[in-house]
Design a protein around this motif. Sequence first.
Motif, PDB file in Angstrom:
ATOM      1  N   LEU A 105       0.853  -1.185   0.000  1.00 47.57           N
ATOM      2  CA  LEU A 105       0.000   0.000   0.000  1.00 47.57           C
ATOM      3  C   LEU A 105       0.889   1.235   0.000  1.00 47.57           C
ATOM      4  CD1 LEU A 105      -2.781  -1.090   2.520  1.00 47.57           C
ATOM      5  CD2 LEU A 105      -2.732  -1.292   0.032  1.00 47.57           C
ATOM      6  N   THR A 106       1.831   1.237  -0.945  1.00 51.34           N
ATOM      7  CA  THR A 106       2.789   2.335  -1.068  1.00 51.34           C
ATOM      8  C   THR A 106       2.501   3.130  -2.337  1.00 51.34           C
ATOM      9  OG1 THR A 106       4.501   1.070   0.088  1.00 51.34           O
ATOM     10  CG2 THR A 106       5.229   2.944  -1.236  1.00 51.34           C
ATOM     11  N   TYR A 107       2.510   4.437  -2.183  1.00 49.87           N
ATOM     12  CA  TYR A 107       2.305   5.335  -3.312  1.00 49.87           C
ATOM     13  C   TYR A 107       3.502   6.283  -3.389  1.00 49.87           C
ATOM     14  CZ  TYR A 107      -2.473   3.587  -3.208  1.00 49.87           C
ATOM     15  OH  TYR A 107      -3.575   2.762  -3.232  1.00 49.87           O
ATOM     16  N   PHE A 108       3.522   7.068  -4.434  1.00 47.58           N
ATOM     17  CA  PHE A 108       4.634   7.995  -4.612  1.00 47.58           C
ATOM     18  C   PHE A 108       4.080   9.399  -4.846  1.00 47.58           C
ATOM     19  CE2 PHE A 108       6.087   3.813  -5.721  1.00 47.58           C
ATOM     20  CZ  PHE A 108       7.322   3.732  -5.074  1.00 47.58           C
ATOM     21  N   ARG A 109       4.699  10.349  -4.149  1.00 45.52           N
ATOM     22  CA  ARG A 109       4.293  11.754  -4.285  1.00 45.52           C
ATOM     23  C   ARG A 109       5.419  12.540  -4.937  1.00 45.52           C
ATOM     24  NH1 ARG A 109       7.238  14.616  -0.794  1.00 45.52           N
ATOM     25  NH2 ARG A 109       7.917  13.697   1.188  1.00 45.52           N
ATOM     26  N   CYS A 110       5.100  13.756  -5.258  1.00 49.01           N
ATOM     27  CA  CYS A 110       6.062  14.650  -5.886  1.00 49.01           C
ATOM     28  C   CYS A 110       7.246  14.904  -4.955  1.00 49.01           C
ATOM     29  CB  CYS A 110       5.384  15.967  -6.241  1.00 49.01           C
ATOM     30  SG  CYS A 110       6.461  17.148  -7.094  1.00 49.01           S
ATOM     31  N   TYR A 111       8.392  15.155  -5.578  1.00 51.15           N
ATOM     32  CA  TYR A 111       9.594  15.505  -4.806  1.00 51.15           C
ATOM     33  C   TYR A 111       9.343  16.731  -3.942  1.00 51.15           C
ATOM     34  CZ  TYR A 111      14.351  17.112  -3.869  1.00 51.15           C
ATOM     35  OH  TYR A 111      15.497  17.546  -3.261  1.00 51.15           O
ATOM     36  N   ASP A 112       8.541  17.642  -4.456  1.00 49.81           N
ATOM     37  CA  ASP A 112       8.155  18.828  -3.693  1.00 49.81           C
ATOM     38  C   ASP A 112       6.992  18.443  -2.787  1.00 49.81           C
ATOM     39  OD1 ASP A 112       7.330  21.228  -2.664  1.00 49.81           O
ATOM     40  OD2 ASP A 112       7.055  22.234  -4.589  1.00 49.81           O
ATOM     41  N   GLU A 113       7.266  18.345  -1.494  1.00 51.00           N
ATOM     42  CA  GLU A 113       6.258  17.856  -0.551  1.00 51.00           C
ATOM     43  C   GLU A 113       4.998  18.702  -0.548  1.00 51.00           C
ATOM     44  OE1 GLU A 113       6.802  15.776   3.707  1.00 51.00           O
ATOM     45  OE2 GLU A 113       7.268  17.912   3.719  1.00 51.00           O
ATOM     46  N   SER A 114       5.150  20.006  -0.741  1.00 49.73           N
ATOM     47  CA  SER A 114       3.981  20.884  -0.700  1.00 49.73           C
ATOM     48  C   SER A 114       3.081  20.721  -1.912  1.00 49.73           C
ATOM     49  CB  SER A 114       4.441  22.345  -0.596  1.00 49.73           C
ATOM     50  OG  SER A 114       5.157  22.728  -1.765  1.00 49.73           O
ATOM     51  N   TYR A 120      -0.670  20.518  -7.375  1.00 47.76           N
ATOM     52  CA  TYR A 120      -1.369  19.589  -8.259  1.00 47.76           C
ATOM     53  C   TYR A 120      -2.076  18.448  -7.526  1.00 47.76           C
ATOM     54  CZ  TYR A 120       0.986  22.114 -11.944  1.00 47.76           C
ATOM     55  OH  TYR A 120       1.414  23.113 -12.782  1.00 47.76           O
ATOM     56  N   LYS A 121      -1.634  18.172  -6.295  1.00 49.33           N
ATOM     57  CA  LYS A 121      -2.323  17.190  -5.437  1.00 49.33           C
ATOM     58  C   LYS A 121      -2.490  15.841  -6.127  1.00 49.33           C
ATOM     59  CE  LYS A 121      -4.850  20.947  -3.202  1.00 49.33           C
ATOM     60  NZ  LYS A 121      -6.164  21.531  -2.859  1.00 49.33           N
ATOM     61  N   LEU A 122      -1.342  15.280  -6.552  1.00 50.65           N
ATOM     62  CA  LEU A 122      -1.349  14.014  -7.281  1.00 50.65           C
ATOM     63  C   LEU A 122      -0.557  12.943  -6.539  1.00 50.65           C
ATOM     64  CD1 LEU A 122      -0.684  15.301 -10.918  1.00 50.65           C
ATOM     65  CD2 LEU A 122      -2.860  14.463  -9.992  1.00 50.65           C
ATOM     66  N   LEU A 123      -0.977  11.695  -6.735  1.00 53.42           N
ATOM     67  CA  LEU A 123      -0.253  10.519  -6.257  1.00 53.42           C
ATOM     68  C   LEU A 123       0.004   9.615  -7.449  1.00 53.42           C
ATOM     69  CD1 LEU A 123      -2.222   9.431  -3.058  1.00 53.42           C
ATOM     70  CD2 LEU A 123       0.053  10.443  -3.104  1.00 53.42           C
ATOM     71  N   SER A 124       1.012   8.754  -7.326  1.00 52.33           N
ATOM     72  CA  SER A 124       1.299   7.778  -8.380  1.00 52.33           C
ATOM     73  C   SER A 124       1.424   6.388  -7.776  1.00 52.33           C
ATOM     74  CB  SER A 124       2.599   8.135  -9.103  1.00 52.33           C
ATOM     75  OG  SER A 124       2.982   7.089  -9.991  1.00 52.33           O
ATOM     76  N   HIS A 125       0.968   5.376  -8.537  1.00 50.16           N
ATOM     77  CA  HIS A 125       1.195   3.993  -8.151  1.00 50.16           C
ATOM     78  C   HIS A 125       2.655   3.604  -8.343  1.00 50.16           C
ATOM     79  CE1 HIS A 125      -2.899   2.769  -7.415  1.00 50.16           C
ATOM     80  NE2 HIS A 125      -3.315   3.141  -8.606  1.00 50.16           N
ATOM     81  N   TYR A 126       3.359   4.328  -9.225  1.00 46.47           N
ATOM     82  CA  TYR A 126       4.670   3.882  -9.665  1.00 46.47           C
ATOM     83  C   TYR A 126       5.743   4.928  -9.407  1.00 46.47           C
ATOM     84  CZ  TYR A 126       1.874   0.322 -11.906  1.00 46.47           C
ATOM     85  OH  TYR A 126       0.992  -0.692 -12.125  1.00 46.47           O
ATOM     86  N   ASN A 127       6.924   4.432  -9.074  1.00 40.37           N
ATOM     87  CA  ASN A 127       8.068   5.283  -8.800  1.00 40.37           C
ATOM     88  C   ASN A 127       8.522   6.001 -10.078  1.00 40.37           C
ATOM     89  OD1 ASN A 127      10.230   6.465  -7.550  1.00 40.37           O
ATOM     90  ND2 ASN A 127      11.448   4.608  -7.387  1.00 40.37           N
ATOM     91  N   ASN A 128       8.915   7.254  -9.909  1.00 43.93           N
ATOM     92  CA  ASN A 128       9.504   8.054 -10.989  1.00 43.93           C
ATOM     93  C   ASN A 128       8.528   8.424 -12.106  1.00 43.93           C
ATOM     94  OD1 ASN A 128      12.102   8.519 -10.014  1.00 43.93           O
ATOM     95  ND2 ASN A 128      12.776   6.480 -10.654  1.00 43.93           N
ATOM     96  N   ALA A 129       7.230   8.376 -11.817  1.00 46.21           N
ATOM     97  CA  ALA A 129       6.293   9.010 -12.736  1.00 46.21           C
ATOM     98  C   ALA A 129       6.551  10.522 -12.685  1.00 46.21           C
ATOM     99  CB  ALA A 129       4.860   8.689 -12.347  1.00 46.21           C
ATOM    100  N   ILE A 130       6.025  11.237 -13.654  1.00 43.07           N
ATOM    101  CA  ILE A 130       6.268  12.680 -13.733  1.00 43.07           C
ATOM    102  C   ILE A 130       5.035  13.429 -13.253  1.00 43.07           C
ATOM    103  CG2 ILE A 130       6.954  14.597 -15.202  1.00 43.07           C
ATOM    104  CD1 ILE A 130       9.066  12.411 -14.906  1.00 43.07           C
TER     105      ILE A 130
END
Length: 489
Positions: A105-114, A120-130
């Motif tokens: 149950l791990t997701y990936f967020r933007c490098y910029d925590e804010s 943009y308030k986005l999450l990704s299922h996959y590492n290193n998405a843009i």
Amino acid sequence: MAPVTLKALVDKTNNRVIFAESNEDFVDILFSFFTIPMGKIIKLTRNQSPAASVGCMNNLYESVQNLEVRRFQTATCRSMLLSPRNAAAVQCENLKLKLDVDEYLTYFRCYDESCGSSNYKLLSHYNNAICACGRNMHCSITLVTKKDLDVEGGGPFVKRLARLIISAELQIVPSSTAASFSILSKLGIMDGSLIEERSFDIGVDEALKLLKCSLVSKTPLTEVLLKNNPVPEPSEKDFEQGSFKRHKLEATSIQNGKIAVKLMISKSKQMVCYAEAGEDFVDLLFSFLNVPLGFIVKQMQGGNSKGCINCLYDSVQGLDAERYLKSPEKKAMLLSPKLAPGFSYENQLLGVEEDTPAYFYSLKPGWSSMLASDKTVIPSDSSRTVSVVTIMDPKSHDSHHNDKKSGQGFFRGPALFTITDDLIITAISSISGLSVLSKLKVPFGDIEERTVHVGKNEALRLLIASLISKSALTNTFLLMEPKQEFGGL
């Protein structure tokens, strides 16, 4: 991870499992099969012994692996097809056996925590998405879930203390003397001295073999527990005899479809040798890898299959949700499973619904961020900001090109591909097409070129054929199965 213990009644004379009896732990594992996307099933089972391919799905999977990354909208698109996420991953966390060790149950967020709380308030299922802001999404964050509030706890689907009988072909009914006698009677077993009770430990390997066997065998319990019969390799005779009725292909009958496909047909053999099509048709074929098994079985109600997955599906339908399942919603999750968020695309012909759960991202200055599926698990704190975040569509964001249209498919276009009858997909090449004809021993003068148009009905037939056959194109476009064997088409 501790194994699940299973008691089974064995026919000593014929060395076969008559039926097994279990509590909710083992049945939950069986029922969870319906939530798993086909691409994940192939990933988990394709390298296991014994070797057995599942229709054309193995070929689709390997085609994704073999195609150049530059042909995909983004590099993440390949990961989405080779390791699709399970929309019921939160529920499957409560299984006694974790079938997919990579499904966290791990997701990936933007490098910029804010960015997760203010931009943009986005999450990704996959590492290193843009991210839409252009930064990499490689900072992991684990989803905090709210445990079920029911006092019984236990697994995800079946109520605790339930006792169920599992037949050799995975038909599941409530445990009773009458049910036991009925199974014995059907098998012609009248002498109690010919049977014995045995206990088996079911681990992850055994569970995955059961998953594979349920798709290609009528007696998976015998093959997995007693290890006396190898899993058979599917054959065309097994899948197609009696299932499909040959008919003359009329291009005009499906001209109102949306996707044009050029078929190269052997007139003498009445088979599709290969097809040529654009990225829209290949998007459709590869999207099969993202579809949960339960959705496919739902479409083929009553249809023939060498496996016994239909029996398992019918068992879910037949069980009283109030007495044996945790809720009608959990039953629907098995019978009509959804795509994970972000896995659908515009003009997707199959009609499978995409899950749209709510996620809440919490950020407190000086503290680590928090991701929750239920807002009530986030501590109340005036200094903490809480935002609703969305699972991004990795197909629509890429720092290397400016086309960020939402809902596009997995492949960049325009592009053309060659697709064999058993769904091996390659970039188009005149040489490869001629090689296919040579391997099939089809004279060039025997080829008839025909253009068909694929709409929803054809797409669903192709989905089913890719699961149960090794001649998916022929079975979809040159053979017609009786309508009563295709529920919902």
